[in-house]
Write a protein that holds these residues in place. Structure first.
Motif, PDB file in Angstrom:
ATOM      1  N   UNK A  24      45.362  77.344  36.666  1.00 46.45           N
ATOM      2  CA  UNK A  24      45.396  76.828  38.031  1.00 46.45           C
ATOM      3  C   UNK A  24      44.055  76.328  38.510  1.00 46.45           C
ATOM      4  N   UNK A  25      42.990  76.731  37.822  1.00 44.82           N
ATOM      5  CA  UNK A  25      41.653  76.276  38.209  1.00 44.82           C
ATOM      6  C   UNK A  25      41.458  74.793  37.954  1.00 44.82           C
ATOM      7  N   UNK A  26      42.287  74.189  37.116  1.00 46.91           N
ATOM      8  CA  UNK A  26      42.223  72.739  36.980  1.00 46.91           C
ATOM      9  C   UNK A  26      42.564  72.062  38.300  1.00 46.91           C
ATOM     10  N   UNK A  27      43.388  72.721  39.104  1.00 50.29           N
ATOM     11  CA  UNK A  27      43.667  72.216  40.448  1.00 50.29           C
ATOM     12  C   UNK A  27      42.510  72.527  41.385  1.00 50.29           C
ATOM     13  N   UNK A  28      42.186  73.801  41.498  1.00 48.79           N
ATOM     14  CA  UNK A  28      41.225  74.213  42.524  1.00 48.79           C
ATOM     15  C   UNK A  28      39.861  73.578  42.314  1.00 48.79           C
ATOM     16  N   UNK A  29      39.397  73.512  41.077  1.00 47.81           N
ATOM     17  CA  UNK A  29      38.071  72.953  40.815  1.00 47.81           C
ATOM     18  C   UNK A  29      38.055  71.444  40.967  1.00 47.81           C
ATOM     19  N   UNK A  30      39.080  70.766  40.461  1.00 54.21           N
ATOM     20  CA  UNK A  30      39.095  69.306  40.572  1.00 54.21           C
ATOM     21  C   UNK A  30      39.230  68.840  42.015  1.00 54.21           C
ATOM     22  N   UNK A  31      40.094  69.521  42.782  1.00 52.90           N
ATOM     23  CA  UNK A  31      40.252  69.084  44.167  1.00 52.90           C
ATOM     24  C   UNK A  31      39.020  69.409  44.995  1.00 52.90           C
ATOM     25  N   UNK A  32      38.336  70.477  44.652  1.00 50.18           N
ATOM     26  CA  UNK A  32      37.098  70.793  45.363  1.00 50.18           C
ATOM     27  C   UNK A  32      35.981  69.827  44.982  1.00 50.18           C
ATOM     28  N   UNK A  33      35.919  69.460  43.701  1.00 49.24           N
ATOM     29  CA  UNK A  33      34.776  68.686  43.215  1.00 49.24           C
ATOM     30  C   UNK A  33      34.907  67.185  43.462  1.00 49.24           C
ATOM     31  N   UNK A  34      36.076  66.612  43.209  1.00 46.84           N
ATOM     32  CA  UNK A  34      36.183  65.154  43.259  1.00 46.84           C
ATOM     33  C   UNK A  34      35.960  64.597  44.658  1.00 46.84           C
ATOM     34  N   UNK A  35      36.606  65.115  45.712  1.00 48.12           N
ATOM     35  CA  UNK A  35      36.268  64.605  47.046  1.00 48.12           C
ATOM     36  C   UNK A  35      34.800  64.834  47.399  1.00 48.12           C
ATOM     37  N   UNK A  36      34.264  65.988  47.011  1.00 47.21           N
ATOM     38  CA  UNK A  36      32.867  66.259  47.304  1.00 47.21           C
ATOM     39  C   UNK A  36      31.923  65.326  46.569  1.00 47.21           C
ATOM     40  N   UNK A  37      32.296  64.944  45.359  1.00 47.37           N
ATOM     41  CA  UNK A  37      31.443  64.087  44.544  1.00 47.37           C
ATOM     42  C   UNK A  37      31.620  62.605  44.849  1.00 47.37           C
ATOM     43  N   UNK A 252      26.411  68.299  45.337  1.00 47.36           N
ATOM     44  CA  UNK A 252      27.529  67.554  44.766  1.00 47.36           C
ATOM     45  C   UNK A 252      27.622  66.164  45.382  1.00 47.36           C
ATOM     46  N   UNK A 253      27.502  66.085  46.694  1.00 50.92           N
ATOM     47  CA  UNK A 253      27.566  64.784  47.367  1.00 50.92           C
ATOM     48  C   UNK A 253      26.393  63.901  46.963  1.00 50.92           C
ATOM     49  N   UNK A 254      25.244  64.519  46.695  1.00 48.80           N
ATOM     50  CA  UNK A 254      24.056  63.732  46.386  1.00 48.80           C
ATOM     51  C   UNK A 254      23.940  63.292  44.949  1.00 48.80           C
ATOM     52  N   UNK A 255      24.725  63.894  44.038  1.00 49.57           N
ATOM     53  CA  UNK A 255      24.569  63.600  42.614  1.00 49.57           C
ATOM     54  C   UNK A 255      24.711  62.122  42.262  1.00 49.57           C
ATOM     55  N   UNK A 256      25.739  61.396  42.740  1.00 44.29           N
ATOM     56  CA  UNK A 256      25.842  59.980  42.376  1.00 44.29           C
ATOM     57  C   UNK A 256      24.693  59.140  42.933  1.00 44.29           C
ATOM     58  N   UNK A 257      24.217  59.504  44.133  1.00 48.46           N
ATOM     59  CA  UNK A 257      23.090  58.781  44.726  1.00 48.46           C
ATOM     60  C   UNK A 257      21.804  59.073  43.942  1.00 48.46           C
ATOM     61  N   UNK A 258      21.627  60.329  43.539  1.00 54.15           N
ATOM     62  CA  UNK A 258      20.460  60.729  42.750  1.00 54.15           C
ATOM     63  C   UNK A 258      20.441  59.964  41.428  1.00 54.15           C
ATOM     64  N   UNK A 259      21.623  59.864  40.790  1.00 49.19           N
ATOM     65  CA  UNK A 259      21.708  59.141  39.523  1.00 49.19           C
ATOM     66  C   UNK A 259      21.399  57.658  39.711  1.00 49.19           C
ATOM     67  N   UNK A 260      21.979  57.060  40.751  1.00 47.27           N
ATOM     68  CA  UNK A 260      21.833  55.614  40.942  1.00 47.27           C
ATOM     69  C   UNK A 260      20.467  55.217  41.470  1.00 47.27           C
ATOM     70  N   UNK A 261      19.937  55.980  42.431  1.00 45.08           N
ATOM     71  CA  UNK A 261      18.737  55.531  43.141  1.00 45.08           C
ATOM     72  C   UNK A 261      17.453  56.254  42.728  1.00 45.08           C
ATOM     73  N   UNK A 262      17.564  57.453  42.140  1.00 53.47           N
ATOM     74  CA  UNK A 262      16.368  58.155  41.665  1.00 53.47           C
ATOM     75  C   UNK A 262      16.178  57.961  40.168  1.00 53.47           C
TER      76      UNK A 262
END
Length: 451
Positions: A24-37, A252-262
């Protein structure tokens, strides 16, 4: 009341049930992480939504969690069914969440404010489905065993699945999404299927889960809420874990920005997440051992300290480069692994302790309040990062109309990912010192006499 099938011993949980619960953690972790990311950058860089509005849209549906999660907790506490008190609600969530999650990313071709409204509405429905599943799901470990350390061992299996799911969220989801509307639609469809399969897998996989919790439910919602408010261990655990969740949400929210801009490489989002979740796959036995050696509170202090140190060290990334950044994230990942395992294990202890001293089943309201606050603070992490970007003058855009960011925006990107979450995580470490539900105290818990 008809309860789930019991096992011969109240101390151990079978391998099949452990795996059935863990999937069930495939649900809980993915739903928590993907919107946040991805939800924030999806709106700012694909749908041309201003960053502050996008951050608010991510956060607002979580206010609903404060209502629905508490109600679901009470409903599941009071449910009498041949499936037990928790699983009927998990089934309802398994139907609602995958559909609404897919719609968040497979919606009509809107931009700006109209796109933000559509995403916000579908996210609200998804949050409702998530509450129906997650609240009873989190209450189950406290009712599967009466052993203090068995709960940690049981949840070790769940954390391995969490790590795999976070890797999917951090590596596969960004790779599928790219920076195009078509990519986000494909990602939404694929992960909607993942949610559906994992949620039904957990529903059927826990059919033979033992039930060791109280048979009698608390009669009123008011009584349940009063129990949560007056439980000192629950309040301190909620506070310290909320701080750590908020810190993780900001990162988590900052990771894509950190990758792209830093780091100057959008593909680095995937490798950063590999550095984060890699330790979760290999350090779980270590954290189980440390929880026995240092007790859970001592191990939690150590894990929070590692998270804080790793985040602070990442400040030097512009000078020391990508490899250094990934090593810092590994340190964060080791700490994050401990925070995840120990937080859920300690929550199960709090619920079991309350049931032992009260003789009432009210763990659903405990997990309802927990999940509501957890979801809200994680989403608030996105809002905080959006606010940091706004202060730094970050400019929103869409793929057809790229913009040049000011220097202050680059500073905001790295400060938001490092210093801000480090300070929040440090506050969580300090609060852990106030948590006092030890193994000895658990062993002394007894239910009040009944007449």
């Amino acid at each position: 009341m008809v309860s789930p099938a019991a096992t011969p011993s109240p101390l151990t949980v079978s391998r099949g049930v452990r795996l059935g619960y863990a999937v069930g953690s495939f649900c809980t972790a993915n739903f928590s992480a993907i919107p946040g990311l991805l939800l924030l950058i999806y709106m700012t860089d694909v749908l041309a939504v201003p960053p502050l509005l996008a951050g608010v849209i991510v956060f607002l549906p979580k206010a609903w969690d404060l209502v629905i999660n508490t109600l679901v907790g009470q409903w599941s506490d009071r449910t009498v069914s041949r499936w037990g008190p928790r699983r009927p609600w998990m089934l309802a969530g398994s139907i609602i969440l995958p559909l609404s999650f897919g719609l968040m990313f497979i919606g009509p071709p809107l931009t700006g404010t109209s796109a933000a409204i559509f995403v916000g509405v579908t996210f609200l429905v998804a949050a409702t489905g998530y509450a129906l599943y997650e609240v009873p799901y989190k209450a189950m470990p406290a009712e599967m065993t009466t052993d203090y350390h068995e709960r940690t061992s049981l949840l070790q299996w769940r954390m391995v699945f969490v790590a795999i799911a976070i890797a999917m969220s951090g590596i596969l989801a960004p790779a599928l999404a790219g920076k195009s509307i078509e990519g986000y639609r494909l990602m939404g469809l694929i992960f909607a299927v993942v949610l559906l399969v994992s949620m039904f897998g957990s529903f059927f996989g826990t059919a033979r889960a033992p039930f060791t919790g109280p048979q009698e439910a608390e009669g009123t919602l008011r009584g349940q809420l009063a129990a949560a408010r007056t439980s000192k261990p629950f309040l301190w655990l909620l506070a310290l874990c909320s701080a750590q969740t908020l810190a993780a949400g900001v990162m988590l929210a900052g990771a894509p920005y950190f990758a792209a801009y830093t780091l100057g490489d959008t593909g680095a989002t995937s490798t950063l997440f590999a550095a984060l979740v890699g330790p979760m796959l290999v350090t779980m036995p270590l954290w189980v051992w440390l929880a026995r050696r240092l007790d859970k509170r001592g191990a939690m202090i150590l894990s929070g300290t590692l998270f804080t140190v790793g985040a602070l060290l990442a400040v030097a990334t512009p000078w020391l480069g990508s490899l250094y950044a990934h090593l810092c994230v590994v340190v964060v990942g080791v700490g994050y692994a401990g925070l995840q395992l120990l937080g859920f294990s300690m929550l199960a202890d709090v619920i079991a302790y309350d049931g032992a001293v009260s003789g009432k089943r009210r763990g659903g309201v405990f997990t309802g309040l927990w999940t509501a606050v957890e979801s809200a603070v994680q989403a608030f992490g996105v809002t905080i990062y959006g606010a940091v970007l706004t202060v730094g003058g970050f400019l929103s855009s869409d793929p057809a109309n790229p913009v040049t960011q000011p220097d202050s925006a680059y500073t905001a990107v790295i400060v938001g990912l490092t210093i801000v979450p480090a300070l929040i995580a440090l506050a969580g470490v300090l609060m852990t010192l106030k948590y006092d539900l030890t193994a000895e105290r658990m062993a002394g818990a007894t239910a009040p006499a009944t007449t």
